[in-house]
Design a protein around this motif. Structure first.
Motif, PDB file in Angstrom:
ATOM      1  N   LYS A 125       0.486  -1.294   0.297  1.00  0.00           N
ATOM      2  CA  LYS A 125       0.206  -0.063   0.299  1.00  0.00           C
ATOM      3  C   LYS A 125       0.835   1.350  -0.125  1.00  0.00           C
ATOM      4  O   LYS A 125       1.523   1.538   0.400  1.00  0.00           O
ATOM      5  N   SER A 126      -0.175   1.944  -0.610  1.00  0.00           N
ATOM      6  CA  SER A 126       1.238   3.597  -1.039  1.00  0.00           C
ATOM      7  C   SER A 126       2.560   3.410  -1.376  1.00  0.00           C
ATOM      8  O   SER A 126       3.570   3.940  -0.599  1.00  0.00           O
ATOM      9  N   ASN A 127       2.190   2.626  -1.989  1.00  0.00           N
ATOM     10  CA  ASN A 127       4.329   2.080  -2.439  1.00  0.00           C
ATOM     11  C   ASN A 127       5.236   1.473  -1.214  1.00  0.00           C
ATOM     12  O   ASN A 127       6.569   1.721  -1.514  1.00  0.00           O
ATOM     13  N   HIS A 128       4.488   1.030  -0.602  1.00  0.00           N
ATOM     14  CA  HIS A 128       5.716   0.100   0.629  1.00  0.00           C
ATOM     15  C   HIS A 128       5.143  -1.206   0.617  1.00  0.00           C
ATOM     16  O   HIS A 128       3.839  -1.507   0.801  1.00  0.00           O
ATOM     17  N   MET A 129       5.543  -2.141   1.253  1.00  0.00           N
ATOM     18  CA  MET A 129       5.369  -3.530   1.147  1.00  0.00           C
ATOM     19  C   MET A 129       5.633  -4.288   3.280  1.00  0.00           C
ATOM     20  O   MET A 129       6.651  -3.661   3.637  1.00  0.00           O
ATOM     21  N   TYR A 130       3.945  -4.210   3.380  1.00  0.00           N
ATOM     22  CA  TYR A 130       4.334  -4.785   5.086  1.00  0.00           C
ATOM     23  C   TYR A 130       3.628  -5.772   5.285  1.00  0.00           C
ATOM     24  O   TYR A 130       2.715  -6.595   4.472  1.00  0.00           O
ATOM     25  N   PRO A 131       4.829  -6.649   5.960  1.00  0.00           N
ATOM     26  CA  PRO A 131       3.941  -8.918   6.221  1.00  0.00           C
ATOM     27  C   PRO A 131       2.916  -8.332   6.863  1.00  0.00           C
ATOM     28  O   PRO A 131       3.167  -6.741   8.011  1.00  0.00           O
ATOM     29  N   SER A 156      -4.526   0.125   8.085  1.00  0.00           N
ATOM     30  CA  SER A 156      -4.651  -0.674   6.464  1.00  0.00           C
ATOM     31  C   SER A 156      -5.516   0.499   5.666  1.00  0.00           C
ATOM     32  O   SER A 156      -6.078  -0.061   4.290  1.00  0.00           O
ATOM     33  N   ARG A 157      -5.946   1.675   6.119  1.00  0.00           N
ATOM     34  CA  ARG A 157      -7.020   2.190   5.210  1.00  0.00           C
ATOM     35  C   ARG A 157      -6.197   2.910   3.962  1.00  0.00           C
ATOM     36  O   ARG A 157      -5.186   2.737   3.611  1.00  0.00           O
ATOM     37  N   GLY A 158      -7.230   3.486   3.191  1.00  0.00           N
ATOM     38  CA  GLY A 158      -6.862   3.406   1.401  1.00  0.00           C
ATOM     39  C   GLY A 158      -6.436   2.132   0.672  1.00  0.00           C
ATOM     40  O   GLY A 158      -6.520   1.175   0.919  1.00  0.00           O
ATOM     41  N   LYS A 159      -6.336   2.238  -0.763  1.00  0.00           N
ATOM     42  CA  LYS A 159      -5.708   0.977  -1.702  1.00  0.00           C
ATOM     43  C   LYS A 159      -5.602   0.162  -0.917  1.00  0.00           C
ATOM     44  O   LYS A 159      -3.783   0.778  -0.108  1.00  0.00           O
ATOM     45  N   PHE A 160      -5.240  -1.502  -1.458  1.00  0.00           N
ATOM     46  CA  PHE A 160      -3.636  -2.174  -1.101  1.00  0.00           C
ATOM     47  C   PHE A 160      -4.012  -3.608  -1.505  1.00  0.00           C
ATOM     48  O   PHE A 160      -5.025  -3.430  -2.135  1.00  0.00           O
ATOM     49  N   SER A 161      -3.340  -3.475  -1.808  1.00  0.00           N
ATOM     50  CA  SER A 161      -2.630  -4.978  -2.827  1.00  0.00           C
ATOM     51  C   SER A 161      -2.387  -6.463  -1.325  1.00  0.00           C
ATOM     52  O   SER A 161      -0.979  -6.177  -0.558  1.00  0.00           O
ATOM     53  N   THR A 162      -2.973  -7.400  -1.905  1.00  0.00           N
ATOM     54  CA  THR A 162      -2.208  -8.738  -0.682  1.00  0.00           C
ATOM     55  C   THR A 162      -1.864  -9.574  -1.785  1.00  0.00           C
ATOM     56  O   THR A 162      -2.345 -10.227  -3.559  1.00  0.00           O
ATOM     57  N   GLU A 163      -0.613 -10.677  -1.763  1.00  0.00           N
ATOM     58  CA  GLU A 163      -0.201 -11.435  -2.002  1.00  0.00           C
ATOM     59  C   GLU A 163       0.748 -12.206  -0.775  1.00  0.00           C
ATOM     60  O   GLU A 163       1.177 -12.185   0.210  1.00  0.00           O
TER      61      GLU A 163
END
Length: 345
Positions: free
Chosen positions: A18-24, A321-328
């Motif tokens: 999200k927001s060009n950052h990656m979070y576990p 996690s407000r706003g847009k995000f993607s998960t994988e």
């Protein structure tokens, strides 16, 4: 050895971008989904640092092109590509592919796919560029496409020729930037205007060839208008949305034996009248399959779990996690992209 152990033990992790950052995400998801039917909350761990300094800015545009065996292929600012091991922080920058002169003045769009070939023992990145040419007056002239592939073993690009004509439609019709990796091949659903039909297109990473996969028997063409490919429990699956006149919701089919048409199996049907959140079924994609539940992402801002036994759904709340995000999903490994070329020689 470490990779085989991780896969055998199903040591898969959930990653959120999200927001060009990656979070576990924390590892409580499995226990939360298997617990009583109560609200489920997850928390984000601190953001993972990107592999090199210039791309740590919040203004950097970051896109994931695919993930395989613990390696994630990413593109920064639509220009610089690297293969990155999130567990060890090891990375390798991919050589820039020169733009042919004939494409320098055209309007183009790009699709990618990243994966591993078990026979060639090589990680490869597929790049498909679709373009439209216009004359000096801005009048449309023609469409075309170009296909290239990068080999981590040789650390070089080369062009692929003699590709089916429908490959250009992967760029013009397929949503999302990356192909779906299943069974050593990349997959898309492609619409062919001239034939008025959809096909399941695949690209074999070892053979470097495009083919069409068989559809489930008795499928009608209209069903593919709201269908997309997914990965569920290691199998290629189809998410087939039903029309609103039929009550919404949809079916999930899985191909239990790859490339065998008879192996297509209707896994389950979700009725939107019973589970209203699945009214717009085409907006969902499966993320992870558990023993009695499936985790979905809807659009780009909601996580939903579906209980296969209770036939009920609930929203998974992610703190921060407000706003847009993607998960994988990714699996931790010790595979080294920077030394892979040297080891393969």
């Amino acid at each position: 050895m470490h990779l085989n152990y991780a896969i055998g033990k199903r040591c898969f992790n959930l990653l959120m971008k999200k927001s060009n950052h990656m979070y576990p995400l924390d590892d409580s998801l499995k226990s939360a989904l298997s617990s009583s039917w109560s609200p489920c909350f997850l928390r984000l761990f601190p953001a993972i640092d990107y592999p090199f300094g210039p791309f740590k800015s919040s203004k950097t545009k970051v896109q994931t092109l695919g993930s395989c065996n613990g390696l994630t292929c990413m593109i920064f600012n639509e220009k610089f590509i690297c293969i990155w091991n999130l567990s060890t922080k090891d990375h390798k920058k991919i050589p820039t592919l020169a733009v042919p002169i004939e494409l320098s003045s055209t309007r183009s769009s790009v699709r990618y796919g990243f994966g591993y070939g078990c026979t060639t023992k090589d990680y490869k990145l597929l790049k498909i560029v679709g373009f439209s040419e216009y004359d000096d007056n801005g009048t449309y002239s023609r469409d075309g496409f170009k296909v290239d592939i990068y080999s981590l073993r040789s650390n070089s690009w080369r062009s692929i020729t003699n590709t089916p004509y429908y490959v250009k439609n992967i760029v013009s019709h397929e949503r999302g930037i990356a192909g779906l990796l299943v069974n050593g091949a990349l997959h898309w659903i492609v619409y062919l205007e001239m034939e008025n039909r959809h096909v399941i297109a695949s690209f074999d990473i070892d053979d470097e060839t495009f083919t069409e996969l068989p559809k489930p028997k008795h499928f009608v063409e209209d069903e593919f208008r709201t269908t997309k490919v997914g990965l569920l429990g290691g199998y290629l699956c189809l998410l087939v949305g039903k029309c609103f006149s039929e009550g919404g919701g949809g079916d999930i089919w899985v191909m239990k034996n790859y490339e065998v048409i008879e192996s297509w199996t209707l896994l389950f049907t979700i009725c939107a009248q019973q589970v209203p959140i699945f009214q717009h079924f085409s907006s969902f994609r499966p993320i992870k399959c558990f023993k009695h539940a499936i985790l979905f992402q809807q659009n780009d801002n909601i996580l939903v779990s579906y209980d296969l036994n209770r036939k009920r759904a609930r929203t998974i709340k992610v703190q921060g996690s407000r706003g847009k995000f993607s998960t994988e999903i990714y699996v931790g490994s010790l595979v080294s992209p920077s030394s892979f070329t040297l080891m393969s020689c």
